[in-house]
Design a protein around this motif. Structure first.
Motif, PDB file in Angstrom:
ATOM      1  N   CYS A 270       1.082   9.935 -40.925  1.00 44.56           N
ATOM      2  CA  CYS A 270       1.472   9.687 -39.721  1.00 44.56           C
ATOM      3  C   CYS A 270       2.694   8.675 -39.737  1.00 44.56           C
ATOM      4  CB  CYS A 270       0.188   8.687 -39.313  1.00 44.56           C
ATOM      5  SG  CYS A 270      -0.255   7.251 -40.455  1.00 44.56           S
ATOM      6  N   MET A 271       3.405   8.686 -40.923  1.00 40.88           N
ATOM      7  CA  MET A 271       4.704   7.945 -40.772  1.00 40.88           C
ATOM      8  C   MET A 271       5.679   8.753 -41.521  1.00 40.88           C
ATOM      9  SD  MET A 271       3.790   3.921 -41.995  1.00 40.88           S
ATOM     10  CE  MET A 271       5.130   3.255 -41.569  1.00 40.88           C
ATOM     11  N   SER A 272       5.295  10.301 -41.696  1.00 37.13           N
ATOM     12  CA  SER A 272       6.242  11.247 -42.202  1.00 37.13           C
ATOM     13  C   SER A 272       7.216  11.609 -41.296  1.00 37.13           C
ATOM     14  CB  SER A 272       5.496  12.141 -42.816  1.00 37.13           C
ATOM     15  OG  SER A 272       4.845  13.065 -41.780  1.00 37.13           O
ATOM     16  N   THR A 273       7.944  12.718 -41.624  1.00 32.73           N
ATOM     17  CA  THR A 273       8.951  13.438 -40.721  1.00 32.73           C
ATOM     18  C   THR A 273       8.387  14.923 -40.458  1.00 32.73           C
ATOM     19  OG1 THR A 273      10.658  11.959 -41.333  1.00 32.73           O
ATOM     20  CG2 THR A 273      11.331  14.002 -40.446  1.00 32.73           C
ATOM     21  N   GLY A 274       8.435  15.262 -39.336  1.00 31.31           N
ATOM     22  CA  GLY A 274       8.085  16.466 -39.168  1.00 31.31           C
ATOM     23  C   GLY A 274       9.315  17.259 -38.116  1.00 31.31           C
ATOM     24  N   ILE A 275       8.866  18.530 -37.759  1.00 38.34           N
ATOM     25  CA  ILE A 275       9.938  19.024 -36.853  1.00 38.34           C
ATOM     26  C   ILE A 275      10.323  18.310 -35.585  1.00 38.34           C
ATOM     27  CG2 ILE A 275       8.241  20.551 -35.451  1.00 38.34           C
ATOM     28  CD1 ILE A 275      10.276  22.802 -35.747  1.00 38.34           C
ATOM     29  N   TRP A 276       9.006  17.556 -35.251  1.00 38.55           N
ATOM     30  CA  TRP A 276       9.506  16.653 -33.911  1.00 38.55           C
ATOM     31  C   TRP A 276      10.392  15.334 -34.286  1.00 38.55           C
ATOM     32  CZ3 TRP A 276       4.730  17.820 -36.311  1.00 38.55           C
ATOM     33  CH2 TRP A 276       4.252  16.928 -37.341  1.00 38.55           C
ATOM     34  N   GLY A 277      10.431  15.022 -35.539  1.00 37.74           N
ATOM     35  CA  GLY A 277      11.245  13.808 -35.738  1.00 37.74           C
ATOM     36  C   GLY A 277      10.322  12.660 -36.480  1.00 37.74           C
ATOM     37  N   ASP A 278      10.763  11.435 -36.759  1.00 38.87           N
ATOM     38  CA  ASP A 278      10.100  10.532 -37.443  1.00 38.87           C
ATOM     39  C   ASP A 278       8.835  10.215 -36.830  1.00 38.87           C
ATOM     40  OD1 ASP A 278       9.474   8.506 -38.853  1.00 38.87           O
ATOM     41  OD2 ASP A 278      11.432   7.387 -39.228  1.00 38.87           O
ATOM     42  N   CYS A 279       7.890  10.176 -37.292  1.00 35.62           N
ATOM     43  CA  CYS A 279       6.445   9.912 -36.879  1.00 35.62           C
ATOM     44  C   CYS A 279       6.636   8.417 -36.237  1.00 35.62           C
ATOM     45  CB  CYS A 279       5.377  10.080 -37.742  1.00 35.62           C
ATOM     46  SG  CYS A 279       4.864  11.804 -37.779  1.00 35.62           S
ATOM     47  N   SER A 280       7.406   7.469 -36.970  1.00 31.87           N
ATOM     48  CA  SER A 280       7.239   5.998 -37.094  1.00 31.87           C
ATOM     49  C   SER A 280       7.788   5.646 -35.530  1.00 31.87           C
ATOM     50  CB  SER A 280       7.919   5.250 -38.082  1.00 31.87           C
ATOM     51  OG  SER A 280       9.277   5.672 -38.461  1.00 31.87           O
ATOM     52  N   THR A 281       8.792   6.602 -35.215  1.00 28.03           N
ATOM     53  CA  THR A 281       9.440   6.355 -33.885  1.00 28.03           C
ATOM     54  C   THR A 281       9.112   7.452 -32.721  1.00 28.03           C
ATOM     55  OG1 THR A 281      11.429   7.849 -34.563  1.00 28.03           O
ATOM     56  CG2 THR A 281      11.287   5.482 -35.101  1.00 28.03           C
ATOM     57  N   THR A 282       8.456   8.559 -33.092  1.00 23.55           N
ATOM     58  CA  THR A 282       8.228   9.507 -31.943  1.00 23.55           C
ATOM     59  C   THR A 282       6.507   9.524 -31.723  1.00 23.55           C
ATOM     60  OG1 THR A 282       7.987  11.334 -33.814  1.00 23.55           O
ATOM     61  CG2 THR A 282      10.142  10.846 -32.891  1.00 23.55           C
ATOM     62  N   LEU A 283       5.769   8.926 -32.318  1.00 25.84           N
ATOM     63  CA  LEU A 283       4.403   9.263 -31.947  1.00 25.84           C
ATOM     64  C   LEU A 283       3.981   8.285 -30.939  1.00 25.84           C
ATOM     65  CD1 LEU A 283       2.147   9.738 -35.271  1.00 25.84           C
ATOM     66  CD2 LEU A 283       3.207  11.226 -34.039  1.00 25.84           C
ATOM     67  N   LYS A 284       3.242   8.674 -29.932  1.00 20.91           N
ATOM     68  CA  LYS A 284       3.075   7.838 -28.768  1.00 20.91           C
ATOM     69  C   LYS A 284       1.933   6.808 -29.246  1.00 20.91           C
ATOM     70  CE  LYS A 284       4.148  11.159 -25.072  1.00 20.91           C
ATOM     71  NZ  LYS A 284       3.871  11.869 -24.130  1.00 20.91           N
ATOM     72  N   GLN A 285       0.801   7.170 -30.186  1.00 21.73           N
ATOM     73  CA  GLN A 285       0.265   6.301 -30.889  1.00 21.73           C
ATOM     74  C   GLN A 285       0.439   5.955 -32.110  1.00 21.73           C
ATOM     75  OE1 GLN A 285      -3.381   7.670 -32.346  1.00 21.73           O
ATOM     76  NE2 GLN A 285      -4.809   5.975 -32.133  1.00 21.73           N
TER      77      GLN A 285
END
Length: 524
Positions: free
Chosen positions: A317-332
Motif C-alpha cells: 500500500c505504499m509501493s509504486t504501481g502502474i498507477w503511480g506512487d501509492c503514498s500519493t495516489t491512493l484515495k484511502q
C-alpha cells in the motif's frame, strides 16, 4: 500520513473457546424444533461461521513480517508465533484453526438441520414454499465448506484434484455417536460445493430478508460463486457470476474511496464506514468473535508480527504501481504509525463488544467483515478475463478499479502494462519488489498474460490487505513466501515456504486428528 498513538488499554480481555470434540456438530440448540417457516428463517442466521479466518491467512502469507524480539504480542503470543512460522498449533481461542474448524461445521450443521426441516415441512404441506430458505441454507453449506477447504487444503488444480486431500462434506444432520468420516479429495470437495452453489443460486430471494446484506442475498451469492469459480479455474462461469453481482455498469457500484479516505484515521469513523451495510459496495457482512480488529489497530500489544513499513513501501500500500506512487495516489491512505511497526488500512474497527456481564465489562470481542464486495469481485472478473486472454476486457475492468481507488490519470493499455510489469525486477527477500515469481499448476504465458496477472495480483494484494485473500493467491499461483526478521533495516531470512511445501495446507485441529481424521502431510 503518520500518527503517534499510545496503547489502548485492554480490559476484560476474554477468549472465545469452542469445543472441537464434536467433529461435525449437532444442532446449536437442541431445544429448537424447526416446525414453522419462521423458525427455519430465524435459525439460518446462525448458519454463518462465527470465527474469523483473517489472522490465520494473513499471518501465513507474505503480508506479515517478524519485527524482532524487542516487540511482544500480548494478545495471543503462542498462536501468533506458531501461525506465522507455519507450525501445527494446538492453541485454542479466538482466531485459531481449531475454533474456525468447529465454527464452520456448526454453521454447516445448522444449514443441514434447516434443509431437513424444509423437506419435512414441504412434504407435509404442499402449500408451503420454502425455496428461499432452501437457497440460503445451500449457500451457507457451500460457504462453510469453502472456508474450510481454503484454510485446511491445498489449492485446487487439474493435476491434484484426485490426489490432494479435501475436507469431509456434511450433507445431513449427524444422528450417531462418534461417526467415522473420510476427507476425500479436493476435487470431490469442489464438486460438492459447486452442486450446492448451482442449486442455491437459483433459489435465493432478497425479499426473504429484513437486512439482505447480513445474508446471502442474490448479489452476494453470485460474488461468492465468482470467487469460487475463479479458484476452480472455470473462468466463463466466474465471469458470468461476476456480471450478475456487478450489474450492467461496475463503475456505478464500486466503493467511494475518496469519501472513505477523507474520514479520520484517529478513531473508528473510517472502519465503521467501510463495513456500513448501506454502502453500495458491500454485498455480505459477517460478524465474528475475533481479535483481528485489535491486530489492525494502534496497539503496542500487537507489534511482533505485522504488516510493517518494509512490506508496505516495497510491495503493497505504499509501493509504486502502474498507477503511480501509492503514498500519493491512493484515495484511502494507509495509516503509518511512527511509534509501532505497522502500516494498515482502517477497515476493521478495534472491536464491537458483546457483553456477557455489562457491569463487570466482560464479554467477547467481535469484528464485522465485508466478506464479499464489488471491489474484489471486479478484480475476480479481471483475472478471469486475463486467463482467457481477453485482455481488452481485463484492462477495462482494471481501469474501473484504478479510477475508483486512485487519483491516477494513467490510461491503461496493453503496451503500458507490459512496459511497467515487464521491467520490474523479480522480488528477493532482501530486495523486495511488487513482482514475485509465479509457479502455478496451470499455464500462464510469458509476456502479456503474465504481466496482466502481475498487475492484477498487485492490485488485489493492496485491495484485499488484511482480508486474508492474499493467502489464496499465494497458493493458487505457487508464490514462494519468505519468513523475514526485520530489525534496524536489516533483513534476516529464517524460513522459506516453497510452492510444493505441504505447510500451505494448515494442519487440522489435533483433537480431530486424534479422533481418526487423516492429517495434512508434513515433511519430516
Amino acid at each position: 500520513m503518520k500518527f503517534k498513538y499510545t496503547a489502548v488499554a485492554l480490559t476484560a480481555l476474554s477468549l472465545t473457546v469452542s469445543s472441537c470434540n464434536d467433529f461435525l456438530d449437532t444442532m446449536p440448540d437442541n431445544r429448537t424444533e424447526l416446525d414453522t417457516p419462521e423458525k427455519i428463517t430465524k435459525i439460518l442466521v446462525t448458519a454463518y461461521p462465527t470465527t474469523n479466518w483473517n489472522m490465520i491467512a494473513e499471518f501465513s502469507s507474505d503480508n506479515t513480517d517478524d519485527n524482532g524480539s524487542k516487540y511482544t504480542d500480548g494478545l495471543t503470543p503462542v498462536l501468533s508465533r506458531e501461525i506465522y512460522q507455519w507450525k501445527d498449533t494446538k492453541e485454542s481461542g479466538n482466531d485459531c484453526p481449531s475454533v474456525l474448524w468447529s465454527s464452520c461445521y456448526k454453521a454447516i450443521a445448522t444449514a443441514n438441520h434447516a434443509l431437513e426441516a424444509i423437506e419435512k415441512l414441504e412434504s407435509e404441506n404442499n402449500t408451503v414454499n420454502l425455496s428461499a430458505q432452501r437457497g440460503e441454507a445451500l449457500l451457507c453449506r457451500a460457504y462453510g465448506h469453502f472456508v474450510l477447504s481454503y484454510i485446511f487444503c491445498e489449492a485446487w488444480s487439474e493435476s491434484n484434484k484426485d490426489e490432494a486431500l479435501g475436507i469431509p462434506y456434511a450433507t445431513k444432520p449427524e444422528t450417531t455417536v462418534a461417526p467415522h468420516y473420510e476427507r476425500g479429495t479436493i476435487g470431490e470437495t469442489y464438486k460438492n460445493i459447486e452442486k450446492d452453489l448451482e442449486e442455491g443460486l437459483q433459489l435465493i430471494d432478497d425479499n426473504n430478508y429484513t437486512v439482505p446484506k447480513y445474508h446471502f442475498n442474490r448479489k452476494a451469492a453470485y460474488a461468492f460463486a465468482a470467487r469460487f469459480y475463479l479458484y476452480y479455474q472455470k473462468y466463463d462461469q466466474a465471469i458470468e457470476c461476476a456480471n450478475i453481482a456487478l450489474g450492467d455498469n461496475a463503475a456505478l457500484v464500486t466503493r467511494d474511496w475518496g469519501a472513505l479516505g477523507k474520514l479520520s484515521l484517529n478513531d473508528n469513523l473510517q472502519p465503521d464506514a467501510y463495513v456500513d451495510a448501506a454502502n453500495k459496495a458491500n454485498l455480505l457482512l459477517i460478524t465474528s468473535r475475533s481479535f483481528w480488529g485489535l491486530y489492525n489497530g494502534p496497539l503496542t500489544t500487537t507489534n511482533r508480527y505485522t504488516h510493517n513499513p518494509t512490506i508496505a513501501k516495497n510491495e503493497t500500500c505504499m509501493s509504486t504501481g502502474i498507477w503511480g506512487d501509492c503514498s500519493t495516489t491512493l484515495k484511502q491512505q494507509a495509516a503509518d504509525y511512527t511509534s509501532i511497526p505497522k502500516v494498515i488500512f482502517r477497515k476493521y474497527p478495534l472491536f464491537y463488544m458483546e457483553y456477557t456481564d455489562i457491569n463487570a465489562q466482560v464479554g467477547y470481542y467481535n469484528v464485522v467483515s465485508s466478506v464479499f464486495n464489488t471491489d474484489e469481485t471486479l478484480l475476480v472478473r479481471a483475472e478471469a478475463y486475463a486467463m482467457k486472454k481477453e485482455y481488452a476486457k481485463a484492462i477495462a475492468d482494471m481501469q474501473i478499479w484504478q479510477d475508483a481507488y486512485t487519483t491516477s490519470k494513467v490510461h491503461l493499455t496493453e503496451e503500458a502494462i507490459n512496459k511497467f510489469y515487464g521491467n520490474v525486477a523479480y522480488y528477493t527477500p532482501t530486495k523486495p519488489t511488487v513482482k514475485k515469481e509465479l509457479h502455478p499448476d496451470f499455464t500462464v504465458e510469458a509476456g502479456t498474460q503474465e504481466n496482466m496477472i502481475h498487475f492484477i495480483l498487485h492490485a488485489r494484494r493492496i485491495q484485499t490487505l488484511h482480508d486474508g485473500l492474499r493467502w489464496g493467491d499465494i497458493k493458487r499461483y505457487g508464490i514462494t513466501v519468505y519468513r523475514r526478521t526485520v530489525e534496524n533495516r536489516d533483513i534476516t531470512v529464517t524460513d522459506t515456504l516453497l510452492p510444493d511445501d505441504p505447510r500451505r495446507a494448515i494442519q487440522l485441529p489435533s483433537d480431530v486428528i486424534s479422533a481418526g481424521l487423516q492429517p495434512n502431510p508434513r515433511n519430516k
